[in-house]
Design an enzyme around this catalytic site. Structure first.
Site, PDB file in Angstrom:
ATOM      1  CG  ASN A 152     -15.015   5.831   4.916  1.00  0.00           C
ATOM      2  OD1 ASN A 152     -13.830   5.795   5.554  1.00  0.00           O
ATOM      3  ND2 ASN A 152     -15.779   4.896   5.110  1.00  0.00           N
ATOM      4  CD  GLU A 209     -13.221  -0.641  10.036  1.00  0.00           C
ATOM      5  OE1 GLU A 209     -13.631  -1.138   8.995  1.00  0.00           O
ATOM      6  OE2 GLU A 209     -13.266   0.633  10.365  1.00  0.00           O
ATOM      7  N   GLY A 223      -9.146   0.668   6.148  1.00  0.00           N
ATOM      8  CA  GLY A 223      -9.150   0.973   4.650  1.00  0.00           C
ATOM      9  C   GLY A 223      -9.425  -0.464   4.035  1.00  0.00           C
ATOM     10  N   GLY A 224      -9.155  -0.598   2.804  1.00  0.00           N
ATOM     11  CA  GLY A 224      -9.336  -1.885   2.072  1.00  0.00           C
ATOM     12  C   GLY A 224      -8.129  -2.748   2.059  1.00  0.00           C
ATOM     13  CG  ASP A 236       5.431  -0.380   0.031  1.00  0.00           C
ATOM     14  OD1 ASP A 236       3.997  -0.480   0.775  1.00  0.00           O
ATOM     15  OD2 ASP A 236       5.540  -0.970  -1.078  1.00  0.00           O
ATOM     16  CE  LYS A 286       0.474   9.163   2.645  1.00  0.00           C
ATOM     17  NZ  LYS A 286      -1.056   9.252   2.391  1.00  0.00           N
ATOM     18  CB  CYS A 293     -16.213  -0.203   6.767  1.00  0.00           C
ATOM     19  SG  CYS A 293     -16.146   0.408   8.222  1.00  0.00           S
ATOM     20  NE  ARG A 335     -16.373   3.897  12.886  1.00  0.00           N
ATOM     21  CZ  ARG A 335     -15.864   5.231  13.174  1.00  0.00           C
ATOM     22  NH1 ARG A 335     -15.376   5.253  14.171  1.00  0.00           N
ATOM     23  NH2 ARG A 335     -16.356   5.929  12.202  1.00  0.00           N
TER      24      ARG A 335
END
Ligand code: G3H
Length: 478
Positions: free
Chosen positions: A158, A253, A234-235, A219, A181, A287, A440
């Site tokens: 986002n 976050e 992210g989530g 990973d 990344k 978020c 934010r």
């Protein structure tokens, strides 16, 4: 079927040896827009090696020089705001104006980090041993701040530019190297942003941007022994990362379910305007979006009426036309949102608008009379759907807010500053906004995850009563 972009390593733009690419689907057209390289694990290894090498000499580069390069990157970024914003429009369907704002805000943040870094990093401590029991004055302790090393930065879709620079710029000014990344949706905007750093003339290998499939390098990156710190926004992936990462600092976050508590004495026009702005800007994909309204029953009908009047004025359509509501980022996201809506329907929520969806485009929807047994009362839709829960006491609102798994921000609307302060204090969230929507920014304000339980309050400067209101003495120093 889409332009192909290279990844960035060792100061150069490269094609992956995998010969494979990852497609970026335009959320609006649902067709491939761009392609990025599917980097391999070997390429990640190489990037980590060169980043480590570049970091060693960067750490010795004078701060003012690091700051100078950051200022240059900020200027270049702002100069190229139009093409970068266009990527945001195509990749993540962010409305055109908001896309430009994201880039400009990012340039400002880079400059702010450069300025702040120069001032803060010189701080150190000097201690003398005789202040601790049993010690003579025969030992001195000197301490100063040193860089961590290689910082792995993983921003979300986002804000692929702004939440990338919020990691990249502080890491760089502090003498670290960066491996970025980017999210797949938003990767091309991020690559353009990286190009601005390239043009600014940063040393080769210091900043790197690898793209590819999470299954192949996700990973591998987060568990890589060459990484000295991970900054992730992210989530739920953040939870998985924290379990797999090694003994390194993590800065996370994650999601939010920002509660907006509206008391009976609130300025309901102000509350409605902020609820619509907070709940529906970028189609709720923030978020810090208002994600649940907790309103006192006595004013609920009036508030819902005012919110509905504003929702009916929201424009729905393509981001290129700067519509308020645009397609959500992916089909799976739209399906998830729809699942929450259907669950609320089955359980008897009141639909203030008709539920409407075309592809990834979901029309704004206010759900009234939501009850705690509905998923939408607790889960984060990340879409233009906002639940309203009617409460009969402030305690009920605070209880709902604190029972949530999330607690990033929250807001409270009341004309009584004393109540506002007490409620803010009781809400277990990272930040509480008083008479203003969660947000934010400005970007130098503290912003953090709720688990730290540090309460930070923001009083909107537009507070209508502030100019003629005297704060009681016991809370004036908050
Ligand atoms: O989505 C998470 C962002 O940190 C929210 O930023 O409040 O500026 O929209 P924002």
């Amino acid at each position: 079927d889409g332009d192909v972009y290279k990844y960035y390593a060792e100061g150069e733009w490269k094609k992956s040896s995998s010969g494979k690419t990852v497609s970026i689907i335009n959320p609006t057209t649902r067709k491939p827009q761009y392609k990025v390289q599917a980097c391999t694990q070997e390429e990640v290894n190489k990037v980590m090696d060169t980043a480590k090498g570049a970091q060693k000499s960067w750490a010795k580069t004078p701060l003012w020089k690091r700051a100078e390069l950051l200022h240059r990157a900020a200027a270049i970024l702002k100069e190229h705001k139009a093409p970068i914003a266009e990527c945001l429009v195509k990749e993540i369907a962010k409305p055109a104006k908001d896309s430009v704002t994201e880039v400009v805000r990012s340039g400002d943040l880079i400059s702010y980090c450069a300025e702040d870094g120069v001032r803060i990093l010189g701080e150190g401590k000097f201690l003398v041993s005789d202040s601790f029991p049993g010690n003579e004055r025969n030992k001195y302790c000197l301490s100063s701040k040193v860089p961590l090393g290689v910082v792995l930065a993983i921003p979300p879709f986002n804000y692929p530019v702004n939440l990338a620079v919020s990691k990249v710029a502080p890491a760089l000014i502090a003498g670290n190297a960066i491996v970025l990344k980017p999210p797949t949706q938003g990767a091309v905007a991020a690559l353009h942003m990286v190009h601005c750093f390239h043009l600014a003339g940063f040393p080769k290998g210091l900043i790197n941007c690898v793209t590819g499939k999470g299954s192949e390098i996700g990973d591998f990156l987060t568990m890589h022994p060459g990484v000295n710190c991970i900054s992730f926004t992210g989530g739920d992936t953040g939870i998985a990362i924290s379990k797999k990462a090694g003994m390194i600092p993590l800065q996370m976050e994650l999601g939010g379910k920002d509660a907006c508590i509206v008391l009976a004495d609130a300025d309901l026009d102000l509350a409605a305007a902020n609820i619509v702005k907070g709940g529906f800007s970028y189609s709720g994909q923030r978020c810090t979006a208002v994600k649940v309204v907790l309103v006192m029953e006595s004013v609920a009908d009036t508030l819902v009426g005012k919110v509905n009047a504003k929702v009916s004025k929201l424009t729905v359509g393509p981001p290129e036309e700067d519509c308020d509501i645009t397609s959500v980022v992916s089909e799976s996201s739209a399906n998830f949102i729809e699942g929450l809506v259907m669950d609320a329907k089955e359980k008897g929520a009141t639909f203030c608008q008709e539920y409407k969806r075309e592809g990834n485009l979901i029309w704004p929807l206010l759900l009234d009379h939501v009850r705690p047994d509905m998923r939408i009362a607790w889960e984060e839709p990340f879409g233009p759907v906002l639940p309203v829960i009617r409460i009969t006491s402030v305690e009920e609102g605070i209880h709902h807010c604190n029972a949530s798994n999330f607690g990033l921000q929250g807001s409270v609307f009341t004309k009584d500053i004393n109540k506002a302060m007490l409620i803010s204090d009781a809400m277990e969230t990272g930040t509480v906004q008083i008479n203003s929507a969660p947000a934010r920014g400005p970007d130098h304000f503290p912003f953090q995850d709720p688990l730290l339980q540090q309460i930070f309050m923001v009083i909107d400067l537009c507070w209508p009563y502030r100019s003629h209101y005297t704060l009681p003495k016991n809370i004036i120093n908050f």
